[in-house]
Scaffold this active site. Structure first.
Site, PDB file in Angstrom:
ATOM      1  CG  MET B   1      -2.355  -0.703   0.931  1.00  0.00           C
ATOM      2  SD  MET B   1      -3.615   0.036   1.463  1.00  0.00           S
ATOM      3  CE  MET B   1      -3.942  -0.673   3.068  1.00  0.00           C
ATOM      4  CB  CYS B   2       2.966   3.366   0.367  1.00  0.00           C
ATOM      5  SG  CYS B   2       4.289   2.422   0.576  1.00  0.00           S
ATOM      6  N   GLY B   3       1.212   5.401   1.986  1.00  0.00           N
ATOM      7  CA  GLY B   3       0.106   6.546   1.758  1.00  0.00           C
ATOM      8  C   GLY B   3       1.333   7.694   1.527  1.00  0.00           C
ATOM      9  NE  ARG B  32      -2.977   4.295   0.835  1.00  0.00           N
ATOM     10  CZ  ARG B  32      -3.918   3.810   0.118  1.00  0.00           C
ATOM     11  NH1 ARG B  32      -5.124   3.569   0.167  1.00  0.00           N
ATOM     12  NH2 ARG B  32      -3.100   2.978  -0.938  1.00  0.00           N
ATOM     13  CB  THR B 147       2.322   6.221   5.849  1.00  0.00           C
ATOM     14  OG1 THR B 147       1.345   6.201   5.003  1.00  0.00           O
ATOM     15  CG2 THR B 147       2.210   7.773   6.636  1.00  0.00           C
TER      16      THR B 147
END
Lengths: 228, 296
Positions: B1-3, B32, B147
């Site tokens: 994911m990652c934000g 995320r 993130t």
């Protein structure tokens, strides 16, 4: 009677539990959800008649698996809105993000703004009306149902399509594999007129073109063996 | 994911609030990416002076007496601001190379260099990382944050985003690149070296090398669509602005908001809801394979 649930003071799980119980009671109540703040999975799994109005934009998977409920988002919806809907009506006043109405079996998804990529992917009987435009790879592997677009469609519309009907008023950037333009027969004008009316869309059926499956990918074709 | 979050201020009066707004956005994106978090913030420039952000896993030891050592290398006074595991050194531009050599000799990690950019990133939950660096009280003209939910390389400080591969340039990424090893070798042949095994750093180095060869930010971002294979939503920062580009498949989410006061980017709308006057903002999803950038 209308009940208001404010998400600054009510947790998402409590909101959904309340809505699901109200739907199950078959009492056809009305709920207003305020301050959704882009929350995920709002008003999911409603199994019964209920009117839900969400005052603001929602995150992922709003109104998923909906059965019979009428859900309105007075804002935009994140990815996967009305995913696997069975029946009922979901209305998005703003835009919808990717894969709106994916795998939907029935009911109406009415998007007043634009929908982005993969709208109606693998749809299985749902009706989707988009008042704006849709993104690329929409109706990919769509099996059944109707996708109506008042604006334009992006790349690869209806790639590997089965028996869903696609109606587009504007331009189609490109058609996907096995998707072709087809003639509008009287029954299609009737169908489209009904869908446009239901969705409150300001358009005439004769402004649309119909696209559907050329049915060339249904079965393995020995002549294509070299391609594998 | 990652934000990913990004905020570019058009209204200078909001500058003191930049860190505060970005911190809230970053913390909202914890779901995320709970592995590590980072932020690049573009603050005030001091004429002719350059900022070097460094990191050490043993800051008490490494930063003790650092001011005198770097001043000697610089041949001029150097301002040292220590924030947890990081320190920002401000020094005369002409002393940059000598100071960087001295820092590397000391075993310190260079996180970023620039006239206005400072980079802070660490392993841990975004709210803890933000608190350690006191991000909330940082001002500036624009900033980007990330993130991380790690996929392509280990959960380490050096694997956290943003990645900076040229002065005042940085990149954050949601997705994964599949041709990063090949691209890393191509860049190495041109003398562009990366520090980690991470795919995003290669993306950053690619953009920096294109800009170094004379491309505009817009052209360099266009190039990512052609030359990088894989999934990406990139947000890149430069001294004057920030840019956004998504791969043609565009399965990694992105939402943008613009008012007279700011342009904001987030992986999800949730991260934008507390921005001032968001109800009246123009909110949209950036198109696939389309470059967006804002410069002052």
């Amino acid at each position: 009677m209308t009940t208001t649930l404010d998400m600054t003071t009510t947790e998402l799980r409590e909101v959904n539990t309340t809505l699901q119980a109200a739907a199950k009671s078959q009492a056809n109540e009305a709920y207003v959800i305020t301050n959704p703040r882009g929350s995920h999975a709002m008003a999911c799994g409603l199994d019964g008649p209920l009117t839900v109005t969400i005052k603001g934009s929602t995150g992922y998977y709003c109104a998923g698996m909906n059965k019979k409920a009428a859900i309105t988002v007075e804002g935009s919806a994140g990815p996967g809105v009305a995913e696997n809907m069975m029946s009922g009506i979901v209305t998005i006043e703003g835009d919808a993000s990717q894969y709106a109405g994916a795998t939907g079996h029935g009911g109406l998804l009415n998007i007043k703004g634009n929908a982005s990529s993969r709208c109606g992917i693998s749809m299985k009987g749902i009706d989707i009306v988009v008042h704006g435009s849709i993104g690329h790879m929409s109706a990919f592997m769509a099996q059944k149902g109707n996708l109506v677009v008042l604006g334009d469609a992006g790349d690869a519309l209806g790639d590997s399509l089965y028996e869903a009907r696609l109606f587009v008023r504007g331009n189609v950037k490109s058609l996907g594999a096995d998707c072709v333009e087809k003639e509008m027969r009287p029954e299609h004008f009737e169908l489209l007129k009904d869908l446009l009316e239901k969705a409150g869309a300001d358009a005439r059926p004769d402004e649309f073109k119909r696209y559907g499956s050329a049915r060339q990918l249904y079965h393995f074709n020995i002549d294509n063996a070299d391609a594998y | 994911m990652c934000g990913i979050v990004g905020l570019f201020l058009k209204n200078d009066e909001m500058r003191p609030k930049l860190g505060d707004m970005l911190t809230d956005m970053l913390i909202t994106m914890t779901d995320r990416g709970p592995d590590s978090a980072g932020i690049a913030i573009y603050g005030d420039e001091d004429d002719g002076r350059v900022k070097i952000t460094i990191q050490s896993d043993t800051p008490d030891e490494a930063f003790a007496g650092l001011e005198a050592e770097v001043a000697q290398a610089a041949g001029a006074p150097v301002e040292v601001k220590v924030l947890d595991t990081h320190a920002v050194l401000t020094l005369p531009g002409e002393a940059e190379t000598a100071v960087i050599d001295a820092l590397i000799d000391k075993g310190l990690r260079i996180m970023g260099v620039g006239a206005s950019m400072e980079i802070f990133k660490e392993v841990g939950l975004p709210q803890d990382v933000a608190a350690r660096f006191d991000l909330r009280n940082m001002g500036g003209s624009h900033g980007i944050g990330h993130t991380r939910m790690a996929t392509e390389s280990a959960v380490t400080t050096m694997g956290a985003h943003p990645f900076s591969t040229a002065p005042d340039q940085c990149l954050v990424h949601n997705g994964s690149l599949s041709n990063h090893n090949q691209m890393r070798r191509k860049l190495a042949r041109k003398g562009v070296m990366t520090q980690s095994e991470n795919d995003t750093e290669v993306g950053a180095a690619y953009i920096s090398s294109r800009i170094a060869e004379g491309a505009t930010l817009g052209e360099a971002l266009e190039g990512t669509i052609k030359d990088l294979d894989g999934f990406f939503t990139f947000v890149t920062g430069t001294k004057n602005g920030f840019g956004v580009v998504r791969d043609p498949i565009a399965c990694k989410p992105a939402v943008m908001a613009e008012t007279d006061d700011y342009v904001a980017f987030a992986s999800e709308y949730r991260a934008l809801v507390d921005l001032p006057n968001i109800e009246a903002a123009k909110v949209w999803e950036p198109e696939p394979a389309t470059v967006y950038f804002w410069e002052r």
